[in-house]
Design an enzyme around this catalytic site. Structure first.
Site, PDB file in Angstrom:
ATOM      1  N   GLU A   1       0.788  -1.244   0.000  1.00  0.00           N
ATOM      2  CA  GLU A   1       0.000   0.000   0.000  1.00  0.00           C
ATOM      3  C   GLU A   1       0.815   1.287   0.000  1.00  0.00           C
ATOM      4  O   GLU A   1       0.525   2.199   0.770  1.00  0.00           O
ATOM      5  CB  GLU A   1      -0.943   0.016   1.227  1.00  0.00           C
ATOM      6  CG  GLU A   1      -1.857  -1.177   1.311  1.00  0.00           C
ATOM      7  CD  GLU A   1      -2.847  -1.093   2.475  1.00  0.00           C
ATOM      8  OE1 GLU A   1      -2.670  -0.240   3.357  1.00  0.00           O
ATOM      9  OE2 GLU A   1      -3.795  -1.895   2.484  1.00  0.00           O
TER      10      GLU A   1
ATOM     11  N   GLU B   1      -6.384 -10.444  -0.956  1.00  0.00           N
ATOM     12  CA  GLU B   1      -7.172 -10.144   0.254  1.00  0.00           C
ATOM     13  C   GLU B   1      -8.655 -10.033  -0.078  1.00  0.00           C
ATOM     14  O   GLU B   1      -9.342  -9.115   0.375  1.00  0.00           O
ATOM     15  CB  GLU B   1      -6.693  -8.832   0.904  1.00  0.00           C
ATOM     16  CG  GLU B   1      -5.210  -8.817   1.200  1.00  0.00           C
ATOM     17  CD  GLU B   1      -4.752  -7.585   1.978  1.00  0.00           C
ATOM     18  OE1 GLU B   1      -5.594  -6.840   2.510  1.00  0.00           O
ATOM     19  OE2 GLU B   1      -3.526  -7.377   2.051  1.00  0.00           O
TER      20      GLU B   1
HETATM   21  C1  XIL Z   1      -6.177  -5.874   8.566  1.00  0.00           C
HETATM   22  C2  XIL Z   1      -6.540  -7.034   9.466  1.00  0.00           C
HETATM   23  O1  XIL Z   1      -7.472  -7.843   8.794  1.00  0.00           O
HETATM   24  C3  XIL Z   1      -7.096  -6.534  10.772  1.00  0.00           C
HETATM   25  O2  XIL Z   1      -7.268  -7.606  11.692  1.00  0.00           O
HETATM   26  C4  XIL Z   1      -6.184  -5.477  11.388  1.00  0.00           C
HETATM   27  O3  XIL Z   1      -6.810  -4.921  12.529  1.00  0.00           O
HETATM   28  C5  XIL Z   1      -5.857  -4.388  10.397  1.00  0.00           C
HETATM   29  O4  XIL Z   1      -5.317  -4.973   9.212  1.00  0.00           O
HETATM   30  N1  XIL Z   1      -4.981  -4.290   3.865  1.00  0.00           N
HETATM   31  C6  XIL Z   1      -3.979  -5.134   4.298  1.00  0.00           C
HETATM   32  C7  XIL Z   1      -4.204  -6.000   5.477  1.00  0.00           C
HETATM   33  O5  XIL Z   1      -2.942  -5.256   3.624  1.00  0.00           O
HETATM   34  O6  XIL Z   1      -3.033  -6.253   6.204  1.00  0.00           O
HETATM   35  C8  XIL Z   1      -5.265  -5.422   6.382  1.00  0.00           C
HETATM   36  O7  XIL Z   1      -5.532  -6.376   7.420  1.00  0.00           O
HETATM   37  C9  XIL Z   1      -6.512  -5.086   5.606  1.00  0.00           C
HETATM   38  C10 XIL Z   1      -6.229  -4.057   4.559  1.00  0.00           C
END
Ligand code: XIL
Length: 319
Positions: free
Chosen positions: A125, A231
Site C-alpha cells: 500500500e 485479500e
Molecule cells: C487488517 C486485518 O485484517 C485486521 O485484523 C487489522 O486490525 C488491520 O489490518 N490491507 C492489508 C491488510 O494489507 O493487512 C489489512 O488487514 C486489511 C487491509
C-alpha cells in the site's frame, strides 16, 4: 457431497485464506480441506513481530508457519514494509541510516526464519489514494523519498535471493489509483526486482462493477507479471453502511451472491495470469469488516458464522 474450493479450482489457481492466531485452530479442518494457500492476517507484520523495544516475538507467527508447512499448505508472507502496524512513531525517531540498517536486519532475520514462504509482500500500500499524489505519506517516504519502494525491493532481492517478491495494493479497481500502481510496478519490473503483483480485492460493488474489475485484470495482466488476488472479500453491507447483515433484504443478499459468482467467472478467464486467489479470512465471524469503520455483523467470505459453506460458496463452485 459438494466439491471443496481447492478441488473446484485445481485447474485454475490456488485458493487461499488469511488466518488469524486467535481463530485458526477452530477452523483448522476447514483450512486443511478447502484451501491450498494461507496468509497470516496480522502476525507477520512488523508491529506484530516486534515489541515496543523492537525485540522479536516470533511465537505466533512460528506456530502458524509450522501449521502451514506441516500440512503442505503454501503460506504468503505479509508483509515487510507498510505504513500501518509498523511502530511508525518509533521508526520516526531513527535517522535514515539507522532506519536503513534496521530494515536490512529485519528482512534478513524474518526472511531467513520463514524461508519456506511462497512469496513476500515486500511493500504494501505505498501508492496514494489521491490522484494528485504518487506515494502516500509515511515514515518510509519521509526518510527515503518517493523511491523508497525501489530501494526496498532492490534490498530484498539482494538479501533474500530465493524469495519471490510482490507489490501489494488496494483500490486497484479505481482508474486513477491503478494508473499510479501500474506506473510503480512497471518501474520495478524494468529493474528486475519484482516477481508478482498483489491485487488486494477488498471489493465494493457500490463503487465498482464487474466491468471495472475486468478492465483492472486486463491492465494488470498486460504487464506480463504473474498476478495474485491477495485479500478478497465482498462486504455485505458495504464497509460504509452501519446496517447489520441480519437486516439486509433477500434481494441484496442475492445480488451479493451473484457478484461473487460473476467475479469468480471473470477470475477463471484470467487463470493463466493468476497464481492464487486469497480470501481475507475463513468464515464471516472472522472478517475484519465486522469491525472496520464500525462494529456490526457483516457477511464477506465463503463460510458463514456457523462455519458452513454459504450461498457465495455454492455460487462460485457451480460452473
Ligand atoms: C487488517 C486485518 O485484517 C485486521 O485484523 C487489522 O486490525 C488491520 O489490518 N490491507 C492489508 C491488510 O494489507 O493487512 C489489512 O488487514 C486489511 C487491509
Amino acid at each position: 457431497m459438494m466439491k471443496t474450493l481447492k478441488e473446484a479450482y485445481r485447474d485454475y489457481f490456488k485458493i487461499g485464506a488469511a488466518i488469524s492466531h486467535w481463530s485458526y485452530r477452530s477452523v483448522a479442518d476447514l483450512i486443511v480441506s478447502q484451501f491450498d494457500s494461507v496468509t497470516c492476517e496480522n502476525e507477520m507484520k512488523l508491529g506484530s513481530l516486534r515489541g515496543e523495544d523492537f525485540a522479536y516475538h516470533f511465537e505466533r507467527a512460528d506456530e502458524m508457519y509450522r501449521f502451514a508447512m506441516d500440512h503442505g499448505i503454501e503460506m504468503r508472507g505479509h508483509n515487510l514494509i507498510w505504513h500501518q502496524q509498523s511502530r511508525a512513531d518509533q521508526l520516526k525517531e531513527m535517522s535514515s541510516e539507522q532506519l536503513l540498517r534496521f530494515v536490512e536486519d529485519h528482512m534478513l532475520i524474518v526472511g531467513k526464519r520463514y524461508s519456506g514462504l511462497s512469496c513476500w509482500d515486500v511493500v504494501n500500500e505505498a501508492v496514494s489514494d489521491r490522484p494528485d499524489e504518487f506515494m502516500r505519506d509515511s515514515v518510509w517516504k519521509e526518510k527515503f523519498g518517493e523511491d523508497f519502494v525501489l530501494r526496498f525491493f532492490t534490498l530484498a532481492r539482494n538479501l533474500l535471493p530465493g524469495a519471490r517478491l510482490v507489490y501489494n495494493d488496494y483500490n486497484e479497481f479505481i482508474p486513477s489509483k491503478r494508473k499510479n500502481i501500474l506506473k510503480l510496478v512497471s518501474m520495478l519490473k524494468a529493474e528486475g526486482v519484482i516477481d508478482a503483483i498483489g491485487l488486494q480485492g477488498h471489493i465494493r460493488p457500490k463503487v465498482c462493477s464487474i466491468d471495472d474489475l475486468k478492465r483492472t485484470m486486463d491492465e494488470y495482466a498486460a504487464l506480463g507479471l504473474p498476478l495474485q488476488v491477495t485479500e478478497l472479500d465482498i462486504g455485505l453491507p458495504d464497509m460504509d453502511d452501519p446496517t447489520p447483515v441480519e437486516q439486509v433484504t433477500t434481494e441484496e443478499r442475492e445480488k451479493h451472491t451473484k457478484f461473487y459468482r460473476d467475479y469468480f467467472a471473470l477470475l477463471r478467464d484470467y487463470h493463466e495470469a493468476l497464481e492464487s486467489v486469497t480470501l481475507w479470512g475463513v468464515a464471516d465471524d472472522m472478517s475484519w469488516l465486522n469491525y472496520f469503520r464500525q462494529r456490526r455483523n457483516c457477511s464477506a467470505l465463503l463460510f458463514g458464522r456457523d462455519h458452513q459453506p454459504n450461498d457465495a460458496y455454492g455460487a462460485i463452485i457451480d460452473f
